[in-house]
Design a protein around this motif. Sequence first.
Motif, PDB file in Angstrom:
ATOM      1  N   SER A 180      29.780 -14.165 -17.435  1.00 48.64           N
ATOM      2  CA  SER A 180      29.473 -13.868 -18.850  1.00 48.64           C
ATOM      3  C   SER A 180      28.390 -12.981 -19.112  1.00 48.64           C
ATOM      4  CB  SER A 180      28.906 -15.559 -19.660  1.00 48.64           C
ATOM      5  OG  SER A 180      29.932 -16.205 -19.798  1.00 48.64           O
ATOM      6  N   PHE A 181      27.384 -12.780 -18.065  1.00 46.85           N
ATOM      7  CA  PHE A 181      26.221 -12.024 -17.854  1.00 46.85           C
ATOM      8  C   PHE A 181      27.058 -10.619 -17.467  1.00 46.85           C
ATOM      9  CE2 PHE A 181      23.042  -9.392 -16.477  1.00 46.85           C
ATOM     10  CZ  PHE A 181      21.918  -9.606 -17.221  1.00 46.85           C
ATOM     11  N   ASN A 182      27.922 -10.666 -16.470  1.00 46.84           N
ATOM     12  CA  ASN A 182      28.337  -9.299 -16.353  1.00 46.84           C
ATOM     13  C   ASN A 182      29.307  -8.882 -17.433  1.00 46.84           C
ATOM     14  OD1 ASN A 182      27.188  -9.653 -13.849  1.00 46.84           O
ATOM     15  ND2 ASN A 182      28.971  -9.416 -12.613  1.00 46.84           N
ATOM     16  N   LEU A 183      30.089  -9.562 -17.998  1.00 42.77           N
ATOM     17  CA  LEU A 183      30.874  -9.193 -19.096  1.00 42.77           C
ATOM     18  C   LEU A 183      29.957  -8.602 -20.198  1.00 42.77           C
ATOM     19  CD1 LEU A 183      33.389  -8.920 -20.830  1.00 42.77           C
ATOM     20  CD2 LEU A 183      33.140 -11.468 -21.413  1.00 42.77           C
ATOM     21  N   GLN A 223      28.558 -12.393 -26.696  1.00 42.87           N
ATOM     22  CA  GLN A 223      28.219 -12.658 -25.508  1.00 42.87           C
ATOM     23  C   GLN A 223      26.666 -13.056 -25.055  1.00 42.87           C
ATOM     24  OE1 GLN A 223      31.174 -13.087 -23.869  1.00 42.87           O
ATOM     25  NE2 GLN A 223      30.045 -13.958 -22.273  1.00 42.87           N
ATOM     26  N   TRP A 224      25.810 -12.379 -25.667  1.00 46.57           N
ATOM     27  CA  TRP A 224      24.633 -12.502 -25.337  1.00 46.57           C
ATOM     28  C   TRP A 224      24.308 -13.927 -25.830  1.00 46.57           C
ATOM     29  CZ3 TRP A 224      20.574 -10.827 -22.687  1.00 46.57           C
ATOM     30  CH2 TRP A 224      19.462 -11.035 -22.944  1.00 46.57           C
ATOM     31  N   ASN A 225      24.360 -14.114 -27.028  1.00 47.09           N
ATOM     32  CA  ASN A 225      24.126 -15.507 -27.690  1.00 47.09           C
ATOM     33  C   ASN A 225      24.860 -16.978 -26.618  1.00 47.09           C
ATOM     34  OD1 ASN A 225      22.440 -14.676 -29.545  1.00 47.09           O
ATOM     35  ND2 ASN A 225      24.324 -14.329 -31.126  1.00 47.09           N
ATOM     36  N   ALA A 226      25.824 -16.677 -26.166  1.00 43.84           N
ATOM     37  CA  ALA A 226      26.701 -17.504 -25.184  1.00 43.84           C
ATOM     38  C   ALA A 226      25.669 -17.793 -23.985  1.00 43.84           C
ATOM     39  CB  ALA A 226      27.959 -17.161 -25.151  1.00 43.84           C
ATOM     40  N   LEU A 227      24.979 -16.644 -23.490  1.00 43.23           N
ATOM     41  CA  LEU A 227      24.431 -16.939 -22.244  1.00 43.23           C
ATOM     42  C   LEU A 227      23.447 -18.130 -22.372  1.00 43.23           C
ATOM     43  CD1 LEU A 227      23.595 -13.297 -21.419  1.00 43.23           C
ATOM     44  CD2 LEU A 227      25.362 -14.798 -20.578  1.00 43.23           C
ATOM     45  N   ASP A 228      22.676 -18.236 -23.350  1.00 44.12           N
ATOM     46  CA  ASP A 228      21.757 -19.154 -23.666  1.00 44.12           C
ATOM     47  C   ASP A 228      22.531 -20.497 -23.662  1.00 44.12           C
ATOM     48  OD1 ASP A 228      18.840 -19.415 -23.830  1.00 44.12           O
ATOM     49  OD2 ASP A 228      19.188 -20.248 -25.991  1.00 44.12           O
ATOM     50  N   ILE A 229      23.386 -20.650 -24.431  1.00 40.28           N
ATOM     51  CA  ILE A 229      24.191 -22.021 -24.586  1.00 40.28           C
ATOM     52  C   ILE A 229      24.688 -22.419 -23.046  1.00 40.28           C
ATOM     53  CG2 ILE A 229      26.247 -23.122 -25.475  1.00 40.28           C
ATOM     54  CD1 ILE A 229      25.873 -20.909 -27.898  1.00 40.28           C
ATOM     55  N   ALA A 247      23.436 -21.598 -20.009  1.00 40.64           N
ATOM     56  CA  ALA A 247      22.233 -21.873 -19.167  1.00 40.64           C
ATOM     57  C   ALA A 247      21.528 -23.178 -19.644  1.00 40.64           C
ATOM     58  CB  ALA A 247      21.307 -20.591 -19.141  1.00 40.64           C
ATOM     59  N   GLU A 248      21.484 -23.356 -20.745  1.00 41.19           N
ATOM     60  CA  GLU A 248      20.905 -24.447 -21.490  1.00 41.19           C
ATOM     61  C   GLU A 248      21.614 -25.938 -20.985  1.00 41.19           C
ATOM     62  OE1 GLU A 248      19.841 -24.190 -25.371  1.00 41.19           O
ATOM     63  OE2 GLU A 248      18.068 -22.840 -24.959  1.00 41.19           O
ATOM     64  N   ARG A 249      23.033 -25.725 -20.832  1.00 43.03           N
ATOM     65  CA  ARG A 249      23.860 -26.677 -20.557  1.00 43.03           C
ATOM     66  C   ARG A 249      23.757 -27.050 -19.031  1.00 43.03           C
ATOM     67  NH1 ARG A 249      24.965 -31.695 -21.540  1.00 43.03           N
ATOM     68  NH2 ARG A 249      26.610 -32.360 -20.220  1.00 43.03           N
ATOM     69  N   ILE A 250      23.483 -26.143 -18.238  1.00 42.46           N
ATOM     70  CA  ILE A 250      23.241 -26.176 -16.682  1.00 42.46           C
ATOM     71  C   ILE A 250      21.799 -26.854 -16.652  1.00 42.46           C
ATOM     72  CG2 ILE A 250      22.418 -24.787 -14.632  1.00 42.46           C
ATOM     73  CD1 ILE A 250      24.443 -22.653 -15.603  1.00 42.46           C
ATOM     74  N   ARG A 251      20.838 -26.515 -17.810  1.00 42.33           N
ATOM     75  CA  ARG A 251      19.512 -27.396 -17.534  1.00 42.33           C
ATOM     76  C   ARG A 251      19.614 -28.539 -17.875  1.00 42.33           C
ATOM     77  NH1 ARG A 251      16.399 -27.271 -14.807  1.00 42.33           N
ATOM     78  NH2 ARG A 251      14.542 -27.630 -15.961  1.00 42.33           N
ATOM     79  N   ALA A 252      20.440 -29.001 -18.823  1.00 38.09           N
ATOM     80  CA  ALA A 252      20.495 -30.298 -19.707  1.00 38.09           C
ATOM     81  C   ALA A 252      21.266 -31.340 -18.305  1.00 38.09           C
ATOM     82  CB  ALA A 252      21.571 -30.266 -20.723  1.00 38.09           C
ATOM     83  N   THR A 275      30.151 -30.345 -21.837  1.00 36.14           N
ATOM     84  CA  THR A 275      30.508 -29.229 -21.262  1.00 36.14           C
ATOM     85  C   THR A 275      32.018 -28.892 -21.757  1.00 36.14           C
ATOM     86  OG1 THR A 275      29.005 -29.974 -19.502  1.00 36.14           O
ATOM     87  CG2 THR A 275      30.703 -28.391 -18.861  1.00 36.14           C
ATOM     88  N   ALA A 276      32.967 -30.046 -21.619  1.00 38.16           N
ATOM     89  CA  ALA A 276      34.253 -29.689 -22.341  1.00 38.16           C
ATOM     90  C   ALA A 276      34.289 -28.915 -23.392  1.00 38.16           C
ATOM     91  CB  ALA A 276      34.992 -30.897 -22.101  1.00 38.16           C
ATOM     92  N   ASP A 277      33.300 -29.157 -24.536  1.00 34.04           N
ATOM     93  CA  ASP A 277      33.215 -28.619 -25.790  1.00 34.04           C
ATOM     94  C   ASP A 277      32.822 -27.300 -25.486  1.00 34.04           C
ATOM     95  OD1 ASP A 277      33.285 -28.582 -28.610  1.00 34.04           O
ATOM     96  OD2 ASP A 277      31.174 -28.686 -28.455  1.00 34.04           O
ATOM     97  N   LEU A 278      31.781 -27.045 -24.809  1.00 36.43           N
ATOM     98  CA  LEU A 278      31.462 -25.702 -24.510  1.00 36.43           C
ATOM     99  C   LEU A 278      32.479 -24.660 -23.834  1.00 36.43           C
ATOM    100  CD1 LEU A 278      27.935 -24.656 -22.794  1.00 36.43           C
ATOM    101  CD2 LEU A 278      30.049 -23.828 -22.154  1.00 36.43           C
ATOM    102  N   LEU A 279      33.023 -25.340 -22.919  1.00 32.61           N
ATOM    103  CA  LEU A 279      34.174 -24.591 -22.332  1.00 32.61           C
ATOM    104  C   LEU A 279      35.355 -24.243 -23.342  1.00 32.61           C
ATOM    105  CD1 LEU A 279      34.468 -26.540 -18.639  1.00 32.61           C
ATOM    106  CD2 LEU A 279      33.431 -24.208 -19.249  1.00 32.61           C
ATOM    107  N   THR A 280      35.671 -25.171 -24.137  1.00 37.21           N
ATOM    108  CA  THR A 280      36.729 -24.894 -25.049  1.00 37.21           C
ATOM    109  C   THR A 280      36.289 -23.808 -26.158  1.00 37.21           C
ATOM    110  OG1 THR A 280      37.508 -27.217 -25.006  1.00 37.21           O
ATOM    111  CG2 THR A 280      38.178 -26.082 -27.081  1.00 37.21           C
ATOM    112  N   GLN A 281      35.037 -23.607 -26.396  1.00 44.93           N
ATOM    113  CA  GLN A 281      34.598 -22.905 -27.343  1.00 44.93           C
ATOM    114  C   GLN A 281      34.778 -21.321 -26.828  1.00 44.93           C
ATOM    115  OE1 GLN A 281      30.912 -23.979 -29.266  1.00 44.93           O
ATOM    116  NE2 GLN A 281      31.430 -25.922 -29.453  1.00 44.93           N
TER     117      GLN A 281
END
Length: 166
Positions: A36-39, A69-75, A77-82, A142-148
């Motif tokens: 996502s960051f590279n994209l 894409q920029w806004n998605a990066l935070d979402i 990363a925050e799921r990884i932290r959660a 995470t499934a919801d995040l991936l679907t979005q």
Amino acid sequence: MKKKSAKTAGPVMDIGISADDRAEIAAGLSRLLADSFNLYLMTHNFHWNVKGPMFNTLHVMFMAQYTEQWNALDIIAERIRALGHPAPGTFKAFAKLASIEEPEGVPTAVDMIQLLVAAQEATARTARGLFPLVDKANDQPTADLLTQRLEVHEKTAWMLRSLLEE
């Protein structure tokens, strides 16, 4: 007060997903974050450098895409932290984890579109590849995040691809 585990030296996490599954999911999400960051970076670069008859259309389209894409990066990363893991956040880490390679030089407008289609599709494949583990772990957030994310990447790839049709 929560018990501390010897491994984490912090409170024990008990969200109904095993530590091993959380680690695997976080590793997969880290690959998604890197793609996502590279994209994001590729799209922003193309926004700055596009030229030719499609300049205005692509300049505006790329801005909308890199902003999303920029806004998605935070979402991501925050799921990884959660899930209890650190999110990667360096070029070095992203280079190791990403499946998307940086283009050389400044491509033509049509080449930019083709590269972005490929990068959107690669990012979608990375996200889709996590579903078996996420489903097995019963990890609905995470499934919801991936679907979005899949919806965005597939739709964006389709829109970009349509620019290449005669």
